[in-house]
Design an enzyme around this catalytic site. Structure first.
Site, PDB file in Angstrom:
ATOM      1  N   SER C  21       0.841  -1.203   0.000  1.00 23.83           N
ATOM      2  CA  SER C  21       0.000   0.000   0.000  1.00 23.83           C
ATOM      3  C   SER C  21       0.875   1.251   0.000  1.00 23.83           C
ATOM      4  CB  SER C  21      -0.882   0.006   1.241  1.00 23.83           C
ATOM      5  OG  SER C  21      -1.578   1.227   1.319  1.00 23.83           O
ATOM      6  N   CYS C 128       1.325   3.342  10.291  1.00 19.77           N
ATOM      7  CA  CYS C 128       2.024   4.378   9.527  1.00 19.77           C
ATOM      8  C   CYS C 128       2.783   5.280  10.477  1.00 19.77           C
ATOM      9  CB  CYS C 128       1.040   5.213   8.727  1.00 19.77           C
ATOM     10  SG  CYS C 128       1.862   6.574   7.882  1.00 19.77           S
TER      11      CYS C 128
HETATM   12  C1  LIG Z   1       6.265   5.623  -0.397  1.00 19.23           C
HETATM   13  C2  LIG Z   1       5.597   4.659   0.518  1.00 19.23           C
HETATM   14  C3  LIG Z   1       4.298   4.899   0.963  1.00 19.23           C
HETATM   15  C4  LIG Z   1       3.675   4.005   1.817  1.00 19.23           C
HETATM   16  N1  LIG Z   1       2.385   4.250   2.193  1.00 19.23           N
HETATM   17  C5  LIG Z   1       1.725   3.312   2.926  1.00 19.23           C
HETATM   18  C6  LIG Z   1       0.339   3.460   3.203  1.00 19.23           C
HETATM   19  O1  LIG Z   1      -0.291   4.395   2.754  1.00 19.23           O
HETATM   20  N2  LIG Z   1      -0.255   2.502   3.968  1.00 19.23           N
HETATM   21  C7  LIG Z   1       0.436   1.422   4.449  1.00 19.23           C
HETATM   22  O2  LIG Z   1      -0.156   0.587   5.128  1.00 19.23           O
HETATM   23  N3  LIG Z   1       1.735   1.247   4.174  1.00 19.23           N
HETATM   24  C8  LIG Z   1       2.400   2.166   3.424  1.00 19.23           C
HETATM   25  N4  LIG Z   1       3.734   1.964   3.115  1.00 19.23           N
HETATM   26  C9  LIG Z   1       4.413   0.738   3.598  1.00 19.23           C
HETATM   27  C10 LIG Z   1       4.444  -0.346   2.533  1.00 19.23           C
HETATM   28  O3  LIG Z   1       3.155  -0.720   2.138  1.00 19.23           O
HETATM   29  C11 LIG Z   1       5.207  -1.574   3.039  1.00 19.23           C
HETATM   30  O4  LIG Z   1       4.583  -2.061   4.207  1.00 19.23           O
HETATM   31  C12 LIG Z   1       6.655  -1.260   3.372  1.00 19.23           C
HETATM   32  O5  LIG Z   1       7.155  -0.307   2.461  1.00 19.23           O
HETATM   33  C13 LIG Z   1       7.565  -2.487   3.364  1.00 19.23           C
HETATM   34  O6  LIG Z   1       7.576  -3.158   2.137  1.00 19.23           O
HETATM   35  P1  LIG Z   1       8.614  -2.837   0.946  1.00 19.23           P
HETATM   36  O7  LIG Z   1       9.995  -2.861   1.526  1.00 19.23           O
HETATM   37  O8  LIG Z   1       8.357  -3.881  -0.092  1.00 19.23           O
HETATM   38  O9  LIG Z   1       8.268  -1.472   0.452  1.00 19.23           O
HETATM   39  C14 LIG Z   1       4.369   2.859   2.261  1.00 19.23           C
HETATM   40  C15 LIG Z   1       5.674   2.617   1.825  1.00 19.23           C
HETATM   41  C16 LIG Z   1       6.288   3.500   0.969  1.00 19.23           C
HETATM   42  C17 LIG Z   1       7.687   3.208   0.521  1.00 19.23           C
END
Ligand SMILES: Cc1cc2nc3c(=O)[nH]c(=O)nc-3n(C[C@H](O)[C@H](O)[C@H](O)COP(=O)(O)O)c2cc1C
Ligand SMILES: Cc1cc2nc3c(=O)[nH]c(=O)nc-3n(C[C@H](O)[C@H](O)[C@H](O)COP(=O)(O)OP(=O)(O)OC[C@H]3O[C@@H](n4cnc5c(N)ncnc54)[C@H](O)[C@@H]3O)c2cc1C
Ligand SMILES: Cc1cc2nc3c(=O)[nH]c(=O)nc-3n(C[C@H](O)[C@H](O)[C@H](O)COP(=O)(O)OP(=O)(O)OC[C@H]3O[C@@H](n4cnc5c(N)ncnc54)[C@H](O)[C@@H]3O)c2cc1C
Ligand SMILES: Cc1cc2nc3c(=O)[nH]c(=O)nc-3n(C[C@H](O)[C@H](O)[C@H](O)COP(=O)(O)O)c2cc1C
Ligand code: FES
Ligand code: FES
Lengths: 262, 303, 303, 262
Positions: C21, C128
């Site tokens: 997300s 968050c």
């Molecule tokens: C730019 C950005 C915005 C994010 N916004 C949200 C969000 O709106 N809601 C949420 O639950 N997680 C949010 N996350 C967290 C990601 O969904 C995920 O849990 C986290 O980045 C770890 O996974 P990854 O390393 O594959 O990105 C965000 C991550 C990034 C990088």
């Protein structure tokens, strides 16, 4: 230390033969020691690779198989590139033999010196075979004929080369340790065994040696951090229960003291 | 050349660089690479009252820009250390910090008593994730931190640094507990608990399954925590976690660390400690600061 | 070609790959790079009852093999979403997950009510780190997790995933609280709180000072937490944190995740989602597994 | 997309001029758009770099200054290397002008078209200057004579080139925005301004344009993640309080709508 890669060879798919220019290391290197190589790319830690040979007090040779990320990256190096290497590290094979008086010296032993190598464990045995007081016999274990390496070179530095392969496509079909057992059974007097290879192989070699009262040195392998003895991440367990650093207290241990299941 | 000296809880260090406990052994190995008198302090590997065997190998796993370790506090015990290691270490003109570990509060008290005033500082390691008893279990509970700190402090003849675990919800609360218990300084972070799986064997790479993560990958978490602790307590702070360059160290100093520690970077590059020290000096010179103290905590927040 | 389909809390996904997300917007942008029907589910960016502005820029900082973000849940609100984004999204043959956010429990309940049964699943974002109210404050306290989960569950017409924050001492406790509150699934990890300092300006790079860390650097922590949660609850788990390749995803599946989510890797490479899906399939084929379910939780511990 | 680096030039120390071969991008590229470049080494995110020129529908040129890690790494690329680039990304400068009837078209405007660039902001203006319905005037701001770039090329594509430098070592001593104010004061009719450069510069240009009722397009700069509009990390604030994505809704915005302090 940055060392220029002066010759890059490829023995077969996935097996690389590197020669680096570094007089400092060449001058110090003893058989059984290893280099700790920064591979670059997305890798972080160094990778331990045995010294395979030392040439003219100036060049150091090592041979490595591509296994994972680091060795894959290392295989990308080009001649002229400078590799970041620490070394020579670790202790070394003891190549002195005691004479009749029992004093450790460089006297030439009467019985055979036998080297036993399996897989990537054969590489450190080359420099060793050239450093001994007399030409050793060598028993080499390979997966199959395809994966043979260094046989011609060992034929020069050794008195005899015996080969075993898992599938029988070359030499004896079966374990290299069978060759050792045969040799002992046929009554050859073995003065000392040096071995390097997969743990299960070395375990059998060690047991065989110990039970036959033969002096035996094993080269242990373990995942490493610093390579210099500081982080204590690379331990093997000895029979007395203690844990020793493979990088500093080893990689060479006396076969009788290692607990291969520890 | 800027003035690099710092004062940590009454102990003068000639520069703000020390070694991450457990990454520098008892100093012998890196003494072959550089003169140990070049760093402000040496934080030695964990010492317990009795010898400890540590965990089985593999004890190390590579992860993205970092590593996991599960050494498990292997060490030859305090008495062996005093007899065989300390005299050799004393030849260097640097401060010596003993990293204290144990399985029970009594263990910690015992090792502090054995070591007495023979070192310059103690670091209470209540944040090691690699042992079943003691270690991190103490370091993730504020009440326990306060209790163990005060009991060890009561017998400590030298300033006591408490080393915090990052595996907590509220690092500031842990720092306050250490302060309440009488800590003279705080160090952080110890390793983040992590796991690496070998998808071919379908087993964890570490024999101990999980291990402590360190190296560049953890640095943003460490900097954040140093800043949070700086806001929470008045004690001097030794910051660490992923520091590889002088620039990295400056981030910690700006965030509020009075000194910095380099661990994993040295495992990869034996000269990392010297490079970090020189890099801090370069930054100070380039930006016209006369002393490293001029930048400690000088971070300005955006809002 | 192995059977990639998974069932997450009663919802059939054609494959175990979804989007992190906040990294995938409402899908429009990456639809220019690949057919969105190729992934098992799309987890949309956080939606609140009312529109939110988010934080000031810079909202992103590069760190070692990862990034920090402090977007702060900018979104046009649930009603705008239903009217302008959902109809377009429904052209794709994939499941849609709404990520719910708010500042108060009432906010969360409200957005769940507005969205009704118009999506396939809800993901409760109580993790968050980039907002002053709500967000992580809910996700680091077990009692709060249970309370908010049960209140949102009470109004949820679709299965409810609870997304956990890694910034806690005991992730298993948080998962149990979500389970007790009635969660239908767990997802983790959200971002680790971190800070990056610009040593030239002596200010944090992010305008919001701190931000959430994601990308390959956090993966060992995420794998460890997925494993811990797998031991603690029976619910399906969606694992994430740094996944970039099929091999990475397999680590999560072995550790106990029933599905995986790719976020930051896609920010760098728009094809990351497809590559991860294909990579999982390659691993299954190569190792002779017929279904992805055959490897879920199949990690063998060393002792 | 992997694009071969076919020509690597260096304009001065720390300023590189790259031409990559990628017909796909070249065919689509519009002035004001940017590329999102993977720099390699220890960097993780891509770096946004403006399209500076498009050559023969096949080659794309960009010029970048070495600032930090990523651009330093990018500067190491060698001709023949393949760079991983996304693009063209973002909206573009609006180069249509309305005729008397008020309809937007490609009619040639009466008054001047003025481009104002500062620092690395001058690069996207080259392709723009070649794409307009009539030759523009360009005002260029540099730190000093040393840091000048592209002046000869702009002399060809523009009707007039005016230069300002911070230290007066070339052209007007002072801000490039002074040149704009002078021009307006001296009564030149300006139809539209396009500007790209440091925020403080663009802010003054925007204010000047707005207060003089001149249509003005600004190219915003912000730290980016995805570059395609999905992660919403690259926002700038508009005067109505809303936050827009520089990578997708921009990088080109109407000067009157941007809140430069937001
Ligand atoms: C730019 C950005 C915005 C994010 N916004 C949200 C969000 O709106 N809601 C949420 O639950 N997680 C949010 N996350 C967290 C990601 O969904 C995920 O849990 C986290 O980045 C770890 O996974 P990854 O390393 O594959 O990105 C965000 C991550 C990034 C990088
Ligand atoms: C003293 C010593 C000498 C060696 N000599 C040679 C040699 O001459 N030729 C040769 O081909 N190989 C040799 N090896 C093995 C070699 O170190 C590994 O194959 C190599 O580290 C694998 O790295 P990788 O990045 O390709 O694999 P990856 O699995 O990606 O490596 C991940 C991590 O695990 C470590 N690791 C993985 N496998 C091993 C292993 N078998 N031993 C130690 N660490 C490992 C790596 O060093 C790295 O830290 C030696 C090992 C030791 C300990
Ligand atoms: C739309 C757009 C077009 C651009 N066009 C050009 C151009 O044609 N030529 C040129 O030389 N530069 C251009 N820039 C600026 C260029 O993107 C930065 O100089 C570059 O990203 C710096 O990266 P670094 O790794 O060297 O710096 P570092 O400071 O190491 O970068 C760290 C992080 O911050 C980001 N960052 C740092 N400075 C900037 C900046 N000024 N703008 C955006 N992100 C930044 C980086 O992308 C990276 O994510 C442009 C920027 C944008 C937004
Ligand atoms: C191999 C290894 C062993 C460690 N042993 C200890 C220890 O005995 N006591 C301790 O307090 N911390 C120990 N640590 C943690 C480090 O001192 C340090 O807090 C942590 O690694 C973060 O810093 P770094 O990223 O610079 O290594 C160890 C770390 C490593 C990598
Ligand atoms: S690898 Fe560090 S002690 Fe052996
Ligand atoms: S950089 Fe991702 S939305 Fe602009």
């Amino acid at each position: 230390m940055l060392c220029e890669l002066v010759a890059k060879g490829q023995i077969r798919r996935g097996l690389f033969d590197y020669i680096v220019d570094c007089p400092d290391m060449a001058m110090k290197a003893k058989p059984g020691q290893f280099l700790h190589v920064l591979c670059g790319g997305d890798t972080y830690l160094r990778r331990p690779i045995s010294i395979c040979d030392v040439i003219e007090n100036r060049l150091v040779r090592f041979i490595f198989e591509v296994r994972g990320k680091g060795t894959k990256e290392l295989a990308r190096a080009k001649e002229g590139d400078r590799l970041d290497i620490l070394g020579p590290l670790g202790n070394s094979f003891d190549i002195s033999f005691s004479d009749e008086t029992g004093e450790s010296s460089s006297s030439v032993p009467e019985g055979d010196i036998v080297l036993i190598g399996g897989g990537i464990g054969i590489f450190p045995l080359l420099y060793l075979s050239k450093s001994l007081p007399k030409k050793p016999k060598i028993l080499l274990g390979f997966r199959d004929a395809e994966s043979m390496a260094l046989v011609r070179e060992f034929s020069k530095s050794c008195e005899d080369v015996f080969i075993a392969s898992d599938d029988g496509s070359v030499g004896h079909k079966g374990f290299v340790t069978d060759l050792l057992k045969n040799s002992i059974e046929s009554g050859n007097k073995i003065e000392r065994i040096y071995t390097c290879g997969p743990k299960p192989m070395m375990k059998i070699v060690a047991e065989t040696a110990v039970s036959n009262g033969i002096d035996c040195q094993v080269s242990m392998e373990e995942r490493m951090g610093c390579g210099v003895g500081a982080c204590v991440t690379c331990t093997c367990t000895l029979k007395d229960g203690s844990r020793k650093r493979v990088c500093k207290d080893g990689p060479i241990f006396n076969a009788s003291e290692v607990d291969f299941d520890g | 050349m800027a003035d690099l000296s710092v004062n940590i809880a009454g102990v003068e260090w000639k520069n703000p660089v020390t070694t991450g406990s457990g990454t520098f052994g008892f100093g012998r190995e890196y003494a072959e690479y550089f003169d140990l008198s070049n760093i402000g302090a040496i934080c030695l590997k964990a010492i317990s009252a009795k010898p400890r065997l540590g965990n089985k190998s593999p004890r190390i796993a590579e992860v993205t820009k970092g590593m996991l370790n599960s050494v498990g506090l292997q060490n030859p015990g305090a008495e062996y250390f005093l007899e065989n290691e300390l005299p050799w270490l004393r030849q260097f003109d640097t401060k010596l910090i003993a990293n204290l570990c144990g399985s029970t509060i009594e263990d910690y008290v015992e090792v502090a008593e054995i070591l007495g005033n023979k070192l310059d500082m103690f670091e209470l390691n209540i944040s090691c994730p690699n042992v079943k008893e003691g270690g991190m279990a103490f370091g993730t509970d504020a009440k326990m931190i306060e209790e163990i700190t005060s009991k060890v402090k009561a017998v400590s003849k030298v300033p006591l640094i408490v080393k915090l675990s990052p595996n907590v919800t509220d690092i500031a609360e842990m720092a306050k507990a250490a302060e309440a218990g009488g800590a003279d300084a705080i160090s952080l972070i110890n390793t983040l608990l992590g796991m690496k799986i070998d998808i071919n064997t379908r087993r964890p790479v570490l024999n101990n399954n999980m291990g402590g993560m360190s190296g560049p990958a953890v640095m943003p978490v460490a900097v954040r925590m140093v800043y949070q602790v700086r806001q929470a307590v008045k004690l001097p702070i030794i910051g660490m976690g992923g520091i590889t360059t002088g620039e990295d160290a400056v981030e910690f100093l700006l965030a509020g660390a009075d000194a910095v520690s380099v661990g994993t970077a040295g495992i990869v590059d034996p000269y990392a400690w010297i490079k970090v020290r020189n890099g801090i000096n370069d930054y100070l010179d380039k930006n016209g600061y006369e002393s490293v103290n001029d930048i400690v905590g000088k971070l300005e927040m955006n809002n």
